[in-house]
Design a protein around this motif. Structure first.
Motif, mmCIF file in Angstrom:
data_model
loop_
_atom_site.group_PDB
_atom_site.id
_atom_site.type_symbol
_atom_site.label_atom_id
_atom_site.label_comp_id
_atom_site.label_asym_id
_atom_site.label_seq_id
_atom_site.Cartn_x
_atom_site.Cartn_y
_atom_site.Cartn_z
ATOM 1 N N ALA A 81 0.736 -1.099 -0.081
ATOM 2 C CA ALA A 81 0.056 0.017 -0.004
ATOM 3 C C ALA A 81 0.881 1.218 0.132
ATOM 4 C CB ALA A 81 -0.879 -0.012 1.282
ATOM 5 N N SER A 82 0.310 2.314 -0.448
ATOM 6 C CA SER A 82 0.974 3.606 -0.358
ATOM 7 C C SER A 82 0.223 4.825 0.448
ATOM 8 C CB SER A 82 1.011 4.055 -1.843
ATOM 9 O OG SER A 82 1.628 5.400 -1.768
ATOM 10 N N MET A 83 1.192 5.249 1.496
ATOM 11 C CA MET A 83 0.485 6.292 2.358
ATOM 12 C C MET A 83 1.297 7.642 2.084
ATOM 13 S SD MET A 83 -0.362 4.211 5.772
ATOM 14 C CE MET A 83 -1.658 2.857 5.697
ATOM 15 N N GLU A 84 0.913 8.468 1.475
ATOM 16 C CA GLU A 84 1.337 9.946 1.476
ATOM 17 C C GLU A 84 0.505 11.041 2.147
ATOM 18 O OE1 GLU A 84 3.137 12.845 -1.864
ATOM 19 O OE2 GLU A 84 2.577 10.787 -2.419
ATOM 20 N N ASN A 143 4.373 -5.049 4.542
ATOM 21 C CA ASN A 143 5.519 -5.650 3.704
ATOM 22 C C ASN A 143 5.314 -4.735 2.182
ATOM 23 O OD1 ASN A 143 3.932 -7.637 5.166
ATOM 24 N ND2 ASN A 143 5.891 -9.018 4.676
ATOM 25 N N ARG A 144 6.577 -4.217 2.186
ATOM 26 C CA ARG A 144 6.506 -3.483 0.803
ATOM 27 C C ARG A 144 5.772 -2.367 0.749
ATOM 28 N NH1 ARG A 144 6.924 -8.576 -0.111
ATOM 29 N NH2 ARG A 144 4.821 -8.900 -0.871
ATOM 30 N N CYS A 145 5.229 -1.629 1.951
ATOM 31 C CA CYS A 145 4.258 -0.721 1.974
ATOM 32 C C CYS A 145 5.214 0.697 1.687
ATOM 33 C CB CYS A 145 3.595 -0.492 3.216
ATOM 34 S SG CYS A 145 2.571 0.763 3.422
ATOM 35 N N ARG A 146 4.719 1.670 1.163
ATOM 36 C CA ARG A 146 5.506 3.047 1.104
ATOM 37 C C ARG A 146 4.861 4.103 1.919
ATOM 38 N NH1 ARG A 146 4.324 7.605 -2.268
ATOM 39 N NH2 ARG A 146 6.416 8.593 -2.871
ATOM 40 N N TRP A 147 5.588 4.711 2.927
ATOM 41 C CA TRP A 147 5.314 5.818 3.555
ATOM 42 C C TRP A 147 5.901 7.055 3.300
ATOM 43 C CZ3 TRP A 147 5.041 3.617 9.281
ATOM 44 C CH2 TRP A 147 4.250 2.469 9.643
ATOM 45 N N TRP A 148 5.316 7.993 2.816
ATOM 46 C CA TRP A 148 5.900 9.311 2.554
ATOM 47 C C TRP A 148 5.186 10.491 3.206
ATOM 48 C CZ3 TRP A 148 10.129 10.084 -1.110
ATOM 49 C CH2 TRP A 148 10.237 11.683 -1.317
ATOM 50 N N ALA A 149 6.050 11.155 3.923
ATOM 51 C CA ALA A 149 5.497 12.230 4.952
ATOM 52 C C ALA A 149 4.296 11.447 5.737
ATOM 53 C CB ALA A 149 4.899 13.302 4.128
ATOM 54 N N PHE A 150 4.804 10.837 6.682
ATOM 55 C CA PHE A 150 3.936 10.178 7.519
ATOM 56 C C PHE A 150 4.263 10.202 8.933
ATOM 57 C CE2 PHE A 150 3.120 6.112 10.051
ATOM 58 C CZ PHE A 150 1.819 5.675 9.690
ATOM 59 N N GLU A 151 3.034 10.445 9.884
ATOM 60 C CA GLU A 151 3.362 10.671 11.319
ATOM 61 C C GLU A 151 2.483 9.566 12.032
ATOM 62 O OE1 GLU A 151 2.350 14.241 12.771
ATOM 63 O OE2 GLU A 151 3.811 15.565 11.655
ATOM 64 N N ALA A 152 3.211 9.017 13.200
ATOM 65 C CA ALA A 152 2.266 8.131 14.074
ATOM 66 C C ALA A 152 2.653 8.656 15.541
ATOM 67 C CB ALA A 152 2.985 6.466 13.733
ATOM 68 N N ARG A 153 1.508 8.853 16.264
ATOM 69 C CA ARG A 153 1.987 9.300 17.488
ATOM 70 C C ARG A 153 0.896 8.300 18.456
ATOM 71 N NH1 ARG A 153 4.278 14.308 17.380
ATOM 72 N NH2 ARG A 153 4.264 15.288 15.342
#
Length: 231
Positions: A124-127, A142-152
């Protein structure tokens, strides 16, 4: 005598740049979406909708598209959203346990107080995506793309995060206990405020090059390399 440059620090500084998250643009007027509307949607495209208190399980929503949407207090467990596209979408207090989002795309989306235990986000892709107070334990990324991602304050314990593509990541008070980062470069990521215990890495531990950790996290990993830590 020439000094030896701190190459790991240099690599971290170059990779740790911050990209401001673009927040979801939600229309002022939203159309209420009922469960039957979602189940019977012919075109599988949702625009400017407000989904509230839906209770649906084991349904197929592959390649569904949603934009300018809000999902609140919805139970959508064990559903299949593979290949779905979510743009400018807010998810709050939703239950997506054991749901599939394989190959899905998320752009300018937020998740708050959501249950995603056992959910699958493979490839999956998360931007411009932010997560707050969410449970993602035992998820597959697995093989996921995170671009400009925040987790709190999120829980990624037991998650499989192998071979991911990570850029401009901000973590704060998250849990990574027994998480697998096999072949996922963590360059430029700051784990110092997080719980990082028993993570799975490759034999070379190359994944953690240029990663920031606190003293206790670094000492725990050093023991795996055979380093004896003086008390």
């Amino acid at each position: 005598m020439a000094s030896i440059p701190d190459t790991a620090q240099t690599a971290y500084d170059r990779a740790a740049g911050v990209r401001a998250l673009a927040l979801p643009a939600i229309p002022e007027e939203l159309r209420a979406l009922e469960a039957d509307d979602l189940l019977e949607a012919a075109e599988r495209t949702l625009e400017a909708i407000d989904a509230h208190d839906l209770c649906i399980a084991d349904e197929n929503f592959t390649e569904l598209e949603a934009t300018g949407a809000r999902f609140t207090n919805c139970f959508l467990s064990c559903c299949d959203f593979s290949g779905a596209l979510f743009t400018d979408t807010v998810f709050e207090s939703c239950d997506f346990a054991n749901t599939y989002f394989d190959g899905a795309g998320f752009t300018r989306c937020t998740f708050k107080n959501c249950k995603l235990t056992g959910a699958s986000f493979m490839e999956a892709s998360m931007e411009s995506v932010s997560l707050e107070d969410c449970t993602l334990a035992y998820g597959a990324f697995n093989r996921c793309r995170w671009w400009a991602f925040e987790a709190r304050r999120c829980d990624f314990s037991g998650a499989d995060m192998a071979e991911m593509d990570l850029h401009y990541i901000i973590l704060d008070d998250d849990r990574f206990i027994g998480t697998s980062f096999f072949r996922t470069p963590l360059l430029g990521i700051d784990f110092s405020t997080c719980q990082l215990e028993g993570v799975a890495l490759s034999d070379t531990m190359a994944e953690i090059y240029g990663t920031k950790m606190n003293l206790y996290q670094a000492a725990a990993l050093a023991r795996h390399l055979g380093v004896i830590i003086a008390e």
